[in-house]
Write a protein that holds these residues in place. Structure first.
Motif, short mmCIF file in Angstrom:
data_model
loop_
_atom_site.label_atom_id
_atom_site.label_comp_id
_atom_site.label_asym_id
_atom_site.label_seq_id
_atom_site.Cartn_x
_atom_site.Cartn_y
_atom_site.Cartn_z
N ASN A 128 45.93 45.55 36.98
CA ASN A 128 44.81 45.36 37.93
C ASN A 128 43.45 45.42 37.26
O ASN A 128 42.45 45.74 37.90
CB ASN A 128 44.88 46.39 39.07
N ASP A 133 44.34 41.79 32.80
CA ASP A 133 45.66 41.67 33.41
C ASP A 133 45.86 40.22 33.86
O ASP A 133 45.19 39.76 34.79
CB ASP A 133 45.77 42.61 34.61
N VAL A 136 46.32 39.22 37.68
CA VAL A 136 45.21 39.15 38.63
C VAL A 136 44.16 38.15 38.16
O VAL A 136 42.99 38.26 38.52
CB VAL A 136 44.57 40.54 38.88
N TRP A 143 41.58 37.86 43.55
CA TRP A 143 42.04 39.23 43.76
C TRP A 143 40.89 40.21 43.97
O TRP A 143 41.13 41.40 44.21
CB TRP A 143 42.90 39.67 42.58
N SER A 144 39.65 39.75 43.87
CA SER A 144 38.49 40.62 44.11
C SER A 144 37.37 39.77 44.69
O SER A 144 37.39 38.53 44.57
CB SER A 144 38.03 41.28 42.82
N HIS A 243 51.39 46.24 43.15
CA HIS A 243 50.00 46.42 42.72
C HIS A 243 48.99 45.78 43.67
O HIS A 243 47.82 46.18 43.67
CB HIS A 243 49.78 45.81 41.33
N LYS A 244 49.42 44.78 44.44
CA LYS A 244 48.46 44.06 45.28
C LYS A 244 47.91 44.98 46.37
O LYS A 244 48.64 45.63 47.09
CB LYS A 244 49.12 42.83 45.91
N MET A 248 41.25 47.77 41.98
CA MET A 248 41.02 46.91 40.83
C MET A 248 40.12 47.64 39.85
O MET A 248 39.17 48.31 40.26
CB MET A 248 40.37 45.60 41.28
N THR A 264 46.71 52.42 39.95
CA THR A 264 46.79 50.97 40.23
C THR A 264 48.18 50.55 40.72
O THR A 264 48.39 49.36 40.98
CB THR A 264 46.45 50.17 38.97
#
Length: 344
Positions: A128, A133, A136, A143-144, A243-244, A248, A264
């Motif tokens: 994360n 990574d 992501v 993812w963010s 992890h999702k 992050m 994470t």
């Protein structure tokens, strides 16, 4: 503030992780479990052989869609077997692990062992962590919120509705793994591109040859869609909860190994069926802390790790399978908000 001790910073001989590692070793949880893997791999191999036999016996029939569904589960289990081989959970030595990985991943599954190994190693080192990574990376999904603001191309379009599209996109994951495997053969990081290329070609030669020699073109295409779609959905359902939706890590954040892995990762509660379905990856925290720990040891390791994290005041995340997916989908919807706002 005064200077922190080695135990507080997570560095040196007195680090927090070193103490946890000692407890695991004292409990005998790092020992190989050959009997477990013999039984597990034999069961998967027999199911694969039985599925192929059923495919040949049924011939050009719509009943083959049941075989496609079973093979999707078998392929998922093969992916989990390749994962354990890559982490040396089965064999302690590198060479037998690599040979087993090439046979299971390239020959049986149609996925490059070398490419996946490189990708997964980077994920384990920095879970994360944006920019480090690969799991992501904003290729299709963001993812963010920072990735959403910078998104271009497909990621910008899909990111607006990625929570609703997540499971449909997972049906393409099996094909994506194979496509990425062939693409990676040209990468300088590949150690055996010729060998893996030959094994991948052999796999798909048998796969497509068998489909279109036994089934009519229409049935073969439907079989392909059902098999690969369910296979991708299975893989995504195993890996997404881990992890999702967890924190992050931004560039410049300093965390010791223990906290980087625990904060994470998320464990998924469940009974023996969950353990089989997820291949032990439902104990994701313990797996990230001790990647070479055999699967049957993870349940006992979970008790030790959770208790130890409580001693240190480190948050330890456990949830059910459905709840983990809901959390992941809420996260995807939340981080896609800048794209929807920009669209409005």
């Amino acid at each position: 503030m005064g200077r922190k001790s080695a135990r507080e910073t997570g560095s040196g001989r007195g680090s927090d992780f070193s103490e946890l590692s000692r407890r695991m070793a004292d409990a005998g949880l790092l020992r190989r479990r050959p009997l477990y893997y013999t039984v597990r791999f034999t069961a998967v191999g027999l199911t694969l052989a039985g599925s192929v036999a059923a495919f040949l016996v049924l011939g050009d029939s719509w009943s083959q869609l049941l075989v496609a569904a079973v093979l999707a589960l078998v392929f998922g289990q093969l992916g989990l077997a390749a994962h354990d081989l890559a982490h040396r959970q089965v064999f302690s030595r590198r060479r037998p692990s690599e040979i087993g990985g090439l046979l299971v991943a390239d020959v049986l599954l149609g996925m490059s062992y070398g490419w996946w190994m490189n990708k997964h190693t980077r994920h384990h080192a920095n879970p994360n962590h944006e920019g480090k990574d690969p799991d992501v990376a904003p290729d299709i999904i963001v993812w963010s919120r920072g990735q959403a603001r910078r998104a271009k191309g497909p990621a910008r379009f899909i990111g607006k509705h990625q929570a609703a599209l997540f499971f449909p996109l997972l049906t393409l994951e099996g094909l994506n793994l194979s496509f990425s495997s062939f693409k990676a053969l040209r990468s300088p990081s590949m150690k055996r591109p010729v060998l893996e290329g030959m094994l991948l070609v052999a796999h798909f030669g048998v796969y497509f040859g068998g489909l279109f020699s036994v089934l009519s073109p229409g049935k073969a295409l439907v079989f392909l869609v059902v098999h690969q779609g369910l296979f991708g959905l299975y893989l995504g359902s195993v890996f997404a909860p881990n992890h999702k939706g967890m924190p992050m890590i931004e560039e410049g954040t300093q965390l010791d190994f223990l906290r980087r892995q625990v904060l994470t990762s998320r464990n998924v509660d469940g009974g023996p069926l969950t353990d089989v379905f997820m291949g032990g990856l439902n104990y994701q925290i313990e797996h990230h802390l001790f990647p070479s720990m055999p699967t049957p040891a993870l349940a006992e390791a979970q008790v030790i790790t959770e208790r130890y994290c409580a001693e240190l005041g480190i948050p330890y995340c456990r949830t059910g399978l459905l709840a983990s997916h809901r959390t992941a989908l809420r996260h995807l919807r939340d981080v896609g908000e800048p794209l929807r706002t920009a669209g409005d």
